[in-house]
Design a protein around this motif. Sequence first.
Motif, short mmCIF file in Angstrom:
data_model
loop_
_atom_site.label_atom_id
_atom_site.label_comp_id
_atom_site.label_asym_id
_atom_site.label_seq_id
_atom_site.Cartn_x
_atom_site.Cartn_y
_atom_site.Cartn_z
N ARG A 7 6.13 -3.84 -2.20
CA ARG A 7 6.70 -2.60 -1.62
C ARG A 7 7.82 -2.94 -0.66
O ARG A 7 7.91 -4.05 -0.11
CB ARG A 7 5.63 -1.74 -0.99
CG ARG A 7 4.79 -2.16 0.22
CD ARG A 7 5.16 -3.27 1.04
NE ARG A 7 4.40 -3.41 2.26
CZ ARG A 7 4.95 -3.67 3.45
NH1 ARG A 7 6.23 -3.84 3.58
NH2 ARG A 7 4.19 -3.82 4.50
N ALA A 9 9.39 -1.00 2.75
CA ALA A 9 8.88 0.07 3.62
C ALA A 9 9.81 0.34 4.80
O ALA A 9 9.48 0.05 5.94
CB ALA A 9 7.48 -0.31 4.11
N GLU A 43 8.49 4.90 6.20
CA GLU A 43 7.69 4.73 7.42
C GLU A 43 8.28 5.61 8.53
O GLU A 43 9.09 5.16 9.34
CB GLU A 43 7.64 3.25 7.80
CG GLU A 43 7.09 2.41 6.65
CD GLU A 43 6.16 1.29 7.06
OE1 GLU A 43 6.42 0.63 8.07
OE2 GLU A 43 5.16 1.07 6.34
N ARG A 214 8.17 -9.24 3.45
CA ARG A 214 8.93 -8.69 4.59
C ARG A 214 9.47 -9.87 5.39
O ARG A 214 9.17 -11.02 5.13
CB ARG A 214 8.04 -7.78 5.45
CG ARG A 214 6.83 -8.46 6.01
CD ARG A 214 5.95 -7.46 6.76
NE ARG A 214 4.68 -8.05 7.15
CZ ARG A 214 3.57 -7.36 7.37
NH1 ARG A 214 3.55 -6.06 7.21
NH2 ARG A 214 2.46 -7.96 7.73
N1 GLU Z 1 8.93 -0.08 8.65
C1 GLU Z 1 8.94 -1.48 8.96
C2 GLU Z 1 10.34 -1.88 9.34
O1 GLU Z 1 11.28 -1.22 8.93
C3 GLU Z 1 8.50 -2.27 7.76
C4 GLU Z 1 7.51 -3.26 8.12
C5 GLU Z 1 6.79 -3.90 6.95
O2 GLU Z 1 7.41 -4.18 5.92
O3 GLU Z 1 5.60 -4.11 7.10
O4 GLU Z 1 10.51 -2.85 10.07
#
Ligand code: GLU
Length: 288
Positions: A7, A9, A43, A214
Amino acid sequence: MTAIVTRFAPSPTGLLHLGHAYSALFAWDTAQRAGGRFLLRIEDIDQGRCRPEFEAAIFEDLAWLGLDWEKPVRRQSEHMADYAAALARLDGEGLIYPCFCTRKEIAESTRAPHGPALHNQEGPRYPGTCRALDPHERADRLARGDAHALRLDMAKALARVASPLVWHDRAKGRVVAHPEQLGDVVLARKDTPTSYHLSVTVDDAHQGVTLVTRGQDLFHATDVHRLLQALLDLPTPEYHHHDLLVDGAGRRLAKRHRDDTIAMLRKRGVTPDQVRARVARHPKAALV
Ligand code: GLU
């Protein structure tokens, strides 16, 4: 063997930049190569900073890059009940406590440098002030409706789970988690009844994500997520924390570098293939 599920996010708090493109392509390519699935998750728990136009731009930029993803997209703001259920469970086990401290109070009480520079999205490591609050005072303040966050009682939580807590990173191998390094992390913020740590952990499990990819900046956050998985009986995915894209001067690309937004690159006539080539040549090459 089950197919992998990755994913991307992002938070719709600004335009995506090259660093995001790298992260998104990393997750997408990994899923493609393995014949797996790729999910996009929005998110957006921080309703004060998230904007619908940034969400629209995320869809547009990723599609322009050549990515596609399963629909409907999960928006965290639409799943607050899931986070509330997880919190209720932790609360039922006496593992969370209200914290009334202001940012300023925390900053003042943590002025001394605290160990390694850990990425803790809540800021400096919390000294535990409200954990030791007199129960009557705590009850009074709750009854008064004083604004508060909810924090995990890290020591109690760790005592509750089997140790060592272990997770696997595709780049680093076996990792023994030390979530205590991040202290009593926030699980529900003052302004929204969840937090990054809680919602990301619940969602990755809920969506059946098997491989979380990530940036390195979130490497230590995974220790907290691993602990939450143990406390909430959630499966532990595999992880792959990738390096961070830097500019020609070695600085990390961030949202404030307006010139590096995907939208701006597109406007300048850069092609998706050129973006791919740039992130493939990371970290040092400059973009056209
Ligand atoms: N929403 C988080 C960010 O933009 C993503 C974190 C993740 O991938 O767990 O940093």
